[in-house]
Design an enzyme around this catalytic site. Structure first.
Site, PDB file in Angstrom:
ATOM      1  N   ASP A  38       7.144   6.968  -1.436  1.00 18.89           N
ATOM      2  CA  ASP A  38       6.046   6.106  -0.991  1.00 18.89           C
ATOM      3  C   ASP A  38       6.553   4.672  -0.880  1.00 18.89           C
ATOM      4  OD1 ASP A  38       3.761   4.865  -0.324  1.00 18.89           O
ATOM      5  OD2 ASP A  38       2.604   5.471  -2.088  1.00 18.89           O
TER       6      ASP A  38
ATOM      7  N   HIS B 299      -4.479   6.970   2.507  1.00 17.83           N
ATOM      8  CA  HIS B 299      -3.109   6.521   2.308  1.00 17.83           C
ATOM      9  C   HIS B 299      -2.174   7.407   3.120  1.00 17.83           C
ATOM     10  CE1 HIS B 299      -0.127   4.207   0.282  1.00 17.83           C
ATOM     11  NE2 HIS B 299       0.431   5.250  -0.342  1.00 17.83           N
TER      12      HIS B 299
ATOM     13  N   CYS C 128       0.095   1.063   4.759  1.00 22.40           N
ATOM     14  CA  CYS C 128       0.822   2.255   4.344  1.00 22.40           C
ATOM     15  C   CYS C 128       1.424   3.051   5.493  1.00 22.40           C
ATOM     16  CB  CYS C 128      -0.065   3.135   3.492  1.00 22.40           C
ATOM     17  SG  CYS C 128      -1.640   3.492   4.274  1.00 22.40           S
TER      18      CYS C 128
END
Lengths: 330, 702
Positions: free
Chosen positions: B497, B481, B434
């Site tokens: 994202d 994250h 991530c």
């Protein structure tokens, strides 16, 4: 201070009057946090502050639990101590400056109870006003417990109040009581070594010298006069064993010569009173040791010449309580 | 004369104020030694090694003396020397630890020395109190259920030690029975006090422990070797009273990073200074609040940091949370105290309020700054792309399309990227997790003149629903994250994202599902329960443990003023002063009642009942007129003396009473049924006679 102490004693006399035995109850038991209890409370406060400042519930829980233990231990401490019953046994006589061992009968069992029957923990016993005492473990109790009491003055003394205290179960609370007993202690004067002084010889007449020489066995010198019931302390040599064998009881022979060698013991007024009494005491003991017959004059108190245990005790008692002999002579 | 000599010797050696010595062979000492060593083990992280060693020494010395391997304690001079040396040592080694840890170490040290030295009653008491205090302090660091049980056992052991000290010859069994009962009696009272005594706010600022921080880092460097959280430790739990958000929308914002140097992202130092300035001026940031919202409670685990996770745009809810949480200008919740232990707070999240926030010039500059050098390939690529798509939204879409369409893959085992990490990631390896994706996207947006920043936090979490319990979500460290927030003139701040484009499973189902093929989920801890979810029993166990821990945190550790007031309301209804006073009175009387109940058996045991009581009453009545029974006289004999002394009105009822008393005491009865009826009859008769006797005595008195 003195006043305060006096009024405290007056209050105590009213609250716990003298008795022969005590079963401790709410009237006789005092209870207050011990030093450790205060320390413990301070700890609880500290934990509360810390727990609040850190917003830490577990610390607060610990603090409240400890507080609750404190509360519960108040009751536990009381109910443990209230199982005790106390009485005092026969007290022996002592000489000045000696310790008399006061026999305490402690009973840590509650008779009628089926619940938690016995008392636990250590009890410390001491006399009020004295710094030293003894510790008794209630779980290993052997009666009687001897509690020494130093005797510094001759005479009849009332027992000081007996202080019993217990810290069981956690030492947070001190349960204690000040008990007064009817029992009294008789303290004989301190015997001081000396020779028989001239007065005594005078009082004893020309026989004194004579008597001393033969005091070990007067029967050798004198004629048998009559029989008399045996008294403890009399020489066994005087016992008429034939009569005993015939089943007529213990009788002892009396001899005519004995009456003449009587020694008279008297207070030496030329020296200080206590010294004189101590000397006289020694003389009584010494003459009794050789089973000598002697008369005893102490002020207005006169004992006819005699010998034996009870005579000795009478003399000692008179010496102990002089000048208040009349009060106790019986 | 021998007796006089004896007396005077005694008199001169008598000492009054010496502390009371204690026996060396008391189990209490062994207990204290055991308590101290167990406690030190539970605080192995906090207690300095050489102090632990000293504790071991003390315990060995005490045990040796208890088991009579050794006769003598170390001398006072040795101990004093040791004390001075170790205090100096502590000053040296604890200087950097801060006040709290220094204090804890000092206390442990003092306890160890006291254990070696303990000679008198006072020493013992001091040691007990210090140990209890230490136990309390232990709760600052350990609050889990298991540790609470350990500390409770230690507390009970201290109580038993006290018991042994005051009753040394009781057996361990008797001791535990007696004191266990005492503790059991104390427990409800303690709980009552805890529930009902007012919970106060902190009275003053307290020193906090400096320990290693855990959880999210304030700086991330995607190019470094993957030091991704491979931990299954709990991060926080959130309780939703009415409905929880779905998995894909659970973005727990925690740290906003606005400073990028070409390799790492971190919280902008200027932003930190700005926050300190505002805090000193008491000027809290107020975001524009509108739209739908969602209320929930969060119990965060200790991190030693101040960042608090929350969904979307969140504001603290309730007086307690509002006073303890700072709202920062980048919409972060920051606790005013670092989280040294579990921390519970309430928040209200505005799901759709982000677009309405204003972007100040300061924020814009902060979120557009990029390093001039480095990542040249990216720079040229963005320049080209920007000329193709001058419009912001279209440009952004093109960027996202690049992530979705150019064969990027999501992995927990990316290769290291040391030089120009964004270039390497975007054009060479195209595999990362991530933070690689988020970093690359945010950097690209900034290059194109769109304000953007990296947000780290947690995504997802495990939802637990039960019938009688509010829904709660457990979020673990492996849910960590990173994503991007970018600002557009039309829509304000928006969340992007890129990971979701590459690995939609990560967002919709969590890391476990996303990593199923790679098998890298928690690869470093093969025996972690969280890894064994495919075995039903283990999964059940894990969920059950989580449940227990959740309820513990929520109801025991998280019991606060708010919950207490709810409890009060549940008891008395409306909270008026009168009712609260009444409640207080009620508590006191309940506690008194409890105490009474515990000791009723004792009081009952001391009482006499039935015929005996009537007889004793009669004796008491007689003694009032000055006629009491001597202890040596039996009832029958005493009755005869009474008969000689008193008139018929008195002697007759007394004779009856005596006869009934003797009969009830000494006569045998055949059956139990008969006995009860007889006792009733006897009691009734005795009552009558006693009344008669008293009447007769009343006439005598004057």
């Amino acid at each position: 201070m003195q006043m305060l102490q006096q009024s405290f004693h007056r209050w105590l006399d009213k609250r716990i009057p003298a008795a022969d035995n005590f079963a401790l109850n709410h009237k006789t038991i005092f209870i207050f946090p011990a030093k450790f209890g205060w320390l413990y409370l301070a700890l609880c406060t500290l934990l509360f502050l810390l727990g609040t400042n850190y917003q830490n519930n577990l610390m607060l829980l610990l603090c409240y639990f400890l507080l609750a233990v404190f509360l519960v231990s108040l009751m536990a401490s009381y109910s443990n101590f209230a199982k005790l019953t106390v009485s005092i046994g026969k007290i022996h006589q002592v000489y000045v400056n000696d310790d008399v061992q006061i026999p305490l009968w402690l009973n840590a069992k509650q008779n009628s109870s089926t619940f938690s029957a016995a008392m636990h923990g250590r009890i410390s016993a001491q006399f009020m006003g004295l710094s030293s005492g003894i510790d008794v473990d209630c779980d290993q109790l052997t009666n009687p417990v001897a509690l020494p009491l130093p005797c510094k003055k001759r005479g009849w003394h009332a027992l000081p109040r007996l202080t019993l205290s217990s810290l069981y179960p956690l030492g947070l609370f001190r349960c204690w009581t000040h008990l007064a007993f009817h029992s009294r202690v008789l303290v004989y004067p301190l015997p001081l070594v000396n020779n028989l002084s001239p007065q005594h010889r005078q009082a004893a007449g020309h026989d004194a010298q004579h008597a001393h020489k033969h005091s070990h066995d007067p029967s050798l010198q004198h004629d048998f006069s009559h029989l008399k019931a045996y008294q403890t302390g009399e020489s066994l040599r005087h016992v008429a064993w034939k009569q005993v064998a015939k089943g007529r009881g213990m009788v002892s022979k009396q001899f005519t010569g004995q009456q003449q060698q009587v020694t008279w013991l008297e207070l030496d007024t030329t020296v200080e009173l206590e010294l004189a009494i101590s000397r006289l005491c020694f003389q009584v003991l010494e003459l009794s040791r050789f089973n000598h017959v002697f008369g005893f004059v102490l002020g207005s108190y006169v004992l006819d010449p005699d010998s034996g245990e009870s005579h000795r005790l009478n003399c000692l008692q008179a010496l102990a309580s002089y000048p208040n002999i009349a009060m106790v002579a019986n | 004369m021998q007796w006089s000599v004896k007396f005077w010797q005694r008199e001169t050696t008598k000492s009054e104020n010496l502390p009371r010595p204690i026996q060396a062979k008391n189990p209490a000492h062994l207990f204290l030694a055991a308590i101290l060593i167990v406690f030190t083990v539970t605080l192995y992280e906090q207690v300095i090694a050489w102090i632990s060693l000293l504790v071991v020494c003390a315990v060995v010395i005490r045990s040796a003396i208890f088991f009579a391997y050794q006769k003598h304690l170390p001398s006072m001079r040795t101990l004093n020397l040791l004390a001075i040396l170790s205090t100096l040592g502590l000053l040296y080694s604890a200087w950097s630890l801060g006040f709290l840890l220094g204090m804890i170490n000092l206390l442990v040290l003092a306890c160890a020395l006291k254990l070696m030295q303990m000679r008198s009653q006072r020493d013992f008491y001091q040691l007990i109190v210090s140990t209890l205090f230490l136990l309390g302090c232990g709760f600052i660091f350990n609050q889990s259920i298991s540790m609470t049980i350990v500390y409770s056992v230690l507390t009970l052991m201290i109580i038993v030690a006290l018991g042994f000290f005051h009753a040394p010859s009781l057996s361990l069994g008797q001791q535990t029975r007696q004191l266990g009962l005492l503790s059991l009696q104390a427990l409800p009272i303690g709980l009552l006090l805890f529930l009902l005594l007012p919970q106060l706010p902190p009275l003053w600022q307290t020193p906090r422990a400096k320990t290693a921080e855990s959880g999210l880092a304030e700086k991330i460097t995607p190019g470094d070797i993957a030091r991704l959280s491979q931990s299954s430790a709990l991060a926080f739990r959130a309780t939703f009273a009415d409905g929880s958000p779905n998995h894909a929308s659970r973005y727990w914002r925690t740290i906003v990073m606005e400073d990028f140097d070409g390799r790492s992202w971190q919280v902008h130092p200027v932003r930190k200074q700005q926050r300190l300035l505002f805090q000193s001026m008491q000027q809290e940031f107020n975001p524009v609040l509108s739209g739908p919202y969602r209320d929930y409670d969060i119990i965060a685990e200790a991190t030693q940091q101040s960042w608090l996770p929350a969904l979307d745009l969140a504001t603290p809810l309730g007086a307690k949370s509002q006073s303890e949480i700072w709202q920062s200008n980048d919409f972060q919740l920051i606790s005013l105290q670092p989280l040294v232990s579990k921390y519970q707070y309430s928040v209200r999240s505005f799901i759709a309020a982000m677009p309405y926030q204003v972007l100040s010039q300061f924020d814009r500059e902060l979120n557009l700054s990029v390093p001039k050098t480095g990542n040249p390939r990216t720079q040229t690529w963005i320049q080209d792309l920007r000329t193709l798509y001058p419009q912001d939204t279209v440009f952004t879409q093109a960027l996202l399309d690049y992530f979705a369409g150019q064969g990027f893959s999501y992995t927990l085992r990316p290769s290291a990227m040391f030089i120009d990490p964004v270039d390497t990631f975007l054009f060479d390896t195209r595999a990362g997790f991530c933070s690689h994706f988020a970093s690359a996207l945010a950097y690209s947006l900034r290059l194109a003149g769109i304000p953007a920043r990296l947000v780290t936090g947690y995504q997802g979490g495990e939802l637990s629903t039960k019938v009688n319990q509010a829904d709660y979500i457990s979020v673990y460290q492996y849910d960590a994250h990173a994503w991007v927030e970018a600002w557009f003139a039309e829509t304000g701040w928006r969340r992007f994202d890129p990971t979701a484009l590459v690995a939609p499973d990560r967002i919709n189902f969590g890391l476990r599902q996303a990593m199923q093929e790679e098998g890298s989920f928690l690869a470093d801890s093969p025996f972690s329960l969280a890894r064994l979810t495919n075995i039903a029993v283990f999964n059940q166990l894990r969920l059950w443990l989580a449940d227990v821990d959740y309820n513990w945190s929520r109801w025991v550790l998280g019991f606060d003023r708010q919950k207490q007031q709810d409890l009060f309301k549940a008891i008395v209804g409306k909270l008026t002063p009168q009712r609260l006073a009444l409640l207080g009175l009620g508590i006191v009387s309940i506690i008194a009642l409890l105490l009474l109940l515990f000791f009723l058996p004792h009081w009952l045991a001391g009482r006499v009942s039935g015929p005996q009581r009537f007889y004793l009453d009669a004796l008491h009545a007689l003694s009032k007129v000055g006629f009491s029974r001597p202890p040596w006289q039996g009832p029958q004999d005493f009755n005869d003396t009474v008969a000689q002394q008193f008139s018929a009105e008195i002697k007759q009822p007394f004779a009856q009473l005596t006869a009934l008393y003797l009969h009830s005491y000494y006569a045998k009865t055949s059956s139990a049924e008969k006995e009860t009826s007889q006792t009733e009859r006897v009691t009734r008769q005795m009552k009558q006679h006693l009344r008669k006797l008293k009447r007769g005595l009343r006439q005598v008195k004057p």
